[in-house]
Motif scaffolding. Sequence first.
Motif, mmCIF file in Angstrom:
data_model
loop_
_atom_site.group_PDB
_atom_site.id
_atom_site.type_symbol
_atom_site.label_atom_id
_atom_site.label_comp_id
_atom_site.label_asym_id
_atom_site.label_seq_id
_atom_site.Cartn_x
_atom_site.Cartn_y
_atom_site.Cartn_z
ATOM 1 N N ARG A 3 36.402 42.995 38.704
ATOM 2 C CA ARG A 3 36.971 44.318 38.473
ATOM 3 C C ARG A 3 38.514 44.257 38.445
ATOM 4 N N VAL A 4 39.112 43.452 39.326
ATOM 5 C CA VAL A 4 40.564 43.293 39.354
ATOM 6 C C VAL A 4 41.044 42.615 38.079
ATOM 7 N N VAL A 5 40.334 41.606 37.624
ATOM 8 C CA VAL A 5 40.708 40.896 36.401
ATOM 9 C C VAL A 5 40.613 41.843 35.212
ATOM 10 N N ASP A 6 39.550 42.639 35.172
ATOM 11 C CA ASP A 6 39.407 43.610 34.075
ATOM 12 C C ASP A 6 40.538 44.633 34.111
ATOM 13 N N LEU A 7 40.917 45.024 35.331
ATOM 14 C CA LEU A 7 42.001 45.999 35.470
ATOM 15 C C LEU A 7 43.322 45.412 34.984
#
Length: 101
Positions: A3-7
């Motif tokens: 989720r952090v990488v996608d963000l």
Amino acid sequence: MKRVVDLLRNKYFLVTIAFMVWMLFFDKNDLYSQYEHRQQLNKLIQERDFYQKETAQVSKDLDELTSNRAKLEKFAREKYLMKKPNEDVFVIVKESKKKDD
């Protein structure tokens, strides 16, 4: 973690973060400048209040001096050390106490 990488890959999020960093630190109206302007504004407000009080006091004194002859004479004697022709004026000045270090 995904989720952090996608963000971080989201271009809208990155642009928003870049915009916020720019506005907070690099713009001519950054946080520090805003703080300085607020301090200057507070100082000017205090000065304005002081001068308004002084102006009111001077206006009051002027009205009293123009309407009351006794007050005018007292003012002239105290402020300008004026005297009548047959008088002597003695000025008493209190010395300030100085500490010797």
